[in-house]
Design a protein around this motif. Structure first.
Motif, PDB file in Angstrom:
ATOM      1  N   GLU A  13      51.823  61.353  53.474  1.00 18.36           N
ATOM      2  CA  GLU A  13      51.687  62.306  54.830  1.00 18.36           C
ATOM      3  C   GLU A  13      52.980  62.675  55.323  1.00 18.36           C
ATOM      4  O   GLU A  13      53.246  63.700  55.749  1.00 18.36           O
ATOM      5  CB  GLU A  13      50.800  61.567  55.997  1.00 18.36           C
ATOM      6  CG  GLU A  13      49.280  61.592  55.255  1.00 18.36           C
ATOM      7  CD  GLU A  13      48.379  60.473  56.036  1.00 18.36           C
ATOM      8  OE1 GLU A  13      49.058  60.249  57.404  1.00 18.36           O
ATOM      9  OE2 GLU A  13      47.341  60.164  55.602  1.00 18.36           O
ATOM     10  N   HIS A  27      49.835  67.153  63.302  1.00 17.58           N
ATOM     11  CA  HIS A  27      48.811  66.506  62.770  1.00 17.58           C
ATOM     12  C   HIS A  27      48.398  67.083  61.340  1.00 17.58           C
ATOM     13  O   HIS A  27      47.672  66.730  60.487  1.00 17.58           O
ATOM     14  CB  HIS A  27      47.525  66.623  63.318  1.00 17.58           C
ATOM     15  CG  HIS A  27      47.063  68.015  63.810  1.00 17.58           C
ATOM     16  ND1 HIS A  27      47.447  68.803  64.699  1.00 17.58           N
ATOM     17  CD2 HIS A  27      46.307  68.944  62.965  1.00 17.58           C
ATOM     18  CE1 HIS A  27      46.849  69.668  64.915  1.00 17.58           C
ATOM     19  NE2 HIS A  27      45.960  69.883  63.490  1.00 17.58           N
ATOM     20  N   ALA A  77      50.135  67.984  58.146  1.00 16.29           N
ATOM     21  CA  ALA A  77      50.136  67.336  57.180  1.00 16.29           C
ATOM     22  C   ALA A  77      49.143  66.292  56.716  1.00 16.29           C
ATOM     23  O   ALA A  77      48.678  66.232  55.518  1.00 16.29           O
ATOM     24  CB  ALA A  77      51.741  66.766  56.889  1.00 16.29           C
ATOM     25  N   ALA A  78      48.991  65.485  57.786  1.00 15.87           N
ATOM     26  CA  ALA A  78      48.002  64.397  57.672  1.00 15.87           C
ATOM     27  C   ALA A  78      46.712  64.958  57.397  1.00 15.87           C
ATOM     28  O   ALA A  78      45.839  64.563  56.260  1.00 15.87           O
ATOM     29  CB  ALA A  78      47.779  63.542  58.768  1.00 15.87           C
ATOM     30  N   VAL A 134      46.734  66.205  53.563  1.00 17.99           N
ATOM     31  CA  VAL A 134      46.697  65.328  52.632  1.00 17.99           C
ATOM     32  C   VAL A 134      45.182  64.662  52.508  1.00 17.99           C
ATOM     33  O   VAL A 134      44.747  64.156  51.595  1.00 17.99           O
ATOM     34  CB  VAL A 134      47.692  64.355  52.854  1.00 17.99           C
ATOM     35  CG1 VAL A 134      47.884  63.258  51.911  1.00 17.99           C
ATOM     36  CG2 VAL A 134      49.172  64.971  52.653  1.00 17.99           C
ATOM     37  N   ARG A 135      44.698  64.123  53.742  1.00 20.96           N
ATOM     38  CA  ARG A 135      43.605  63.325  53.817  1.00 20.96           C
ATOM     39  C   ARG A 135      42.412  64.190  53.189  1.00 20.96           C
ATOM     40  O   ARG A 135      41.533  63.526  52.563  1.00 20.96           O
ATOM     41  CB  ARG A 135      43.454  62.796  55.157  1.00 20.96           C
ATOM     42  CG  ARG A 135      44.514  61.850  55.544  1.00 20.96           C
ATOM     43  CD  ARG A 135      44.142  61.235  57.095  1.00 20.96           C
ATOM     44  NE  ARG A 135      45.481  60.244  57.518  1.00 20.96           N
ATOM     45  CZ  ARG A 135      45.710  60.021  58.706  1.00 20.96           C
ATOM     46  NH1 ARG A 135      44.452  60.350  59.574  1.00 20.96           N
ATOM     47  NH2 ARG A 135      46.544  59.229  59.086  1.00 20.96           N
TER      48      ARG A 135
END
Length: 329
Positions: free
Chosen positions: A168, A218, A220-221, A224-225
């Motif tokens: 992330e 938030h 990018a997280a 990716v998640r």
């Protein structure tokens, strides 16, 4: 499975491109969800809900929702962590499915004509199976259903990122280093087969969206998640159990339209025909020279296919516009 008919083009509105439809932030179970409304232009229009794909937003449906406003009273949501919605505690398909179900319940508009693109398509399959009482019809545009041949997706290049312990942070750093103009160009190039179909107005709106994403801590997280959760659902789909997306496709109980571009570079182009074969009451529309987001690239064609589905399944007593024919696939 049968060939998807197309409503006559003459019954769709003509005119200048609409601006992004007005958005509002709605409290929902202790968090907030961002929703864009496309009000119906004719009485008797039925409710519709549009669900975007990985990295997208409600804005991906601006043109399509406008073209269908005579038939559908549309809403498009930003999934948690995307667009203008707050981040969520999880970014799995079950969590996104739960948020879509809760929104339909909260809005009191169900059952809806549910339209999902990519990740939103996989989520919409789950919604239709788990809560068929909330869904009138289902439209899947390049649905991100499972496939294992990574050579058939540009996103395969990002797979190694998912196993890194600081994925992330690396993604966030990457976002801040690339200008929004360059990022928007890269994303459009991967999603669109013919870039000339995207107007200057829509390009500028995409750039502005990426400008916002670069400043959202938030994002990018969330990306990716969500990507990790989608890949996990692909792997589970080939294991025994009722949670498999392929097993769920067999249990979709509502009339369904599956649309895919033959030049999709993100989802294996063999997926959509397989989805249509498994869903009991399905129609398939394969579009030559079109990429991953057909609703943005050829919105009139997509609108004609959805209009034909809506007219076919219209509630008793609803007046249906004439003019429906089968189109080229």
């Amino acid at each position: 499975m049968r060939q998807a008919p197309l409503a006559a083009d003459g019954f769709l509105p003509n005119g200048p491109l609409p601006p992004p439809w007005p958005g509002r932030t709605v409290p929902l179970d202790g968090t907030s969800l961002h929703v864009r409304d496309t009000p119906a232009t004719c009485p008797g229009a039925e409710p519709a809900l549009y669900v975007h794909g990985l990295g997208g937003s409600a804005q991906n449906f601006t043109d399509l929702a406008g073209l269908l406003a005579d038939r559908l009273d549309g809403q498009a949501i930003d999934l948690p962590g995307f667009g203008h919605s707050e981040p969520g505690p999880r970014y799995t398909l079950p969590y996104f499915t739960g948020r879509v179900i809760r929104w339909i319940e909260h809005s009191g508009r169900g059952p809806v004509h549910l339209v999902g693109n990519s990740l939103g398509g996989a989520v919409s399959v789950r919604v239709a199976v788990l809560r068929p009482d909330l869904v009138r019809t289902l439209t899947l545009i390049s649905p991100a259903m499972p496939f294992l041949d990574v050579r058939r997706s540009l996103q395969a290049r990002a797979l190694p990122l998912l196993v890194l312990p600081r994925a992330e942070r690396l993604a966030a750093r990457h976002l801040t280093r690339i200008p929004p103009e360059a990022m928007a160009a890269q994303v459009l190039a991967s999603c669109i087969a013919d870039a000339s179909r995207i107007s200057a107005q829509r390009r500028q709106e995409t750039i502005e969206e990426f400008r916002i994403r670069c400043t959202a801590e938030h994002y990018a997280a969330a990306y990716v998640r969500s990507f990790r959760g989608l890949v996990a659902s692909f792997l589970r789909a080939y294991l025994p159990g009722t949670g498999s997306l392929w097993q769920m496709a067999r249990r979709v109980p509502v009339p369904t339209l599956v649309i895919s571009g033959r030049q999709d570079r993100l989802v294996d182009v063999r997926v959509s025909p397989q989805v249509a074969r498994l869903i009991p009451d399905s129609r398939l529309l394969m579009l030559d020279g079109v990429g991953h987001v057909a609703q943005m690239e050829v919105p009139r064609l997509v609108a004609r296919a959805i209009a034909a589905l809506v007219d076919e399944c219209a509630s008793p007593g609803t007046t249906k516009p004439p003019g429906q024919r089968s189109g080229p696939h």
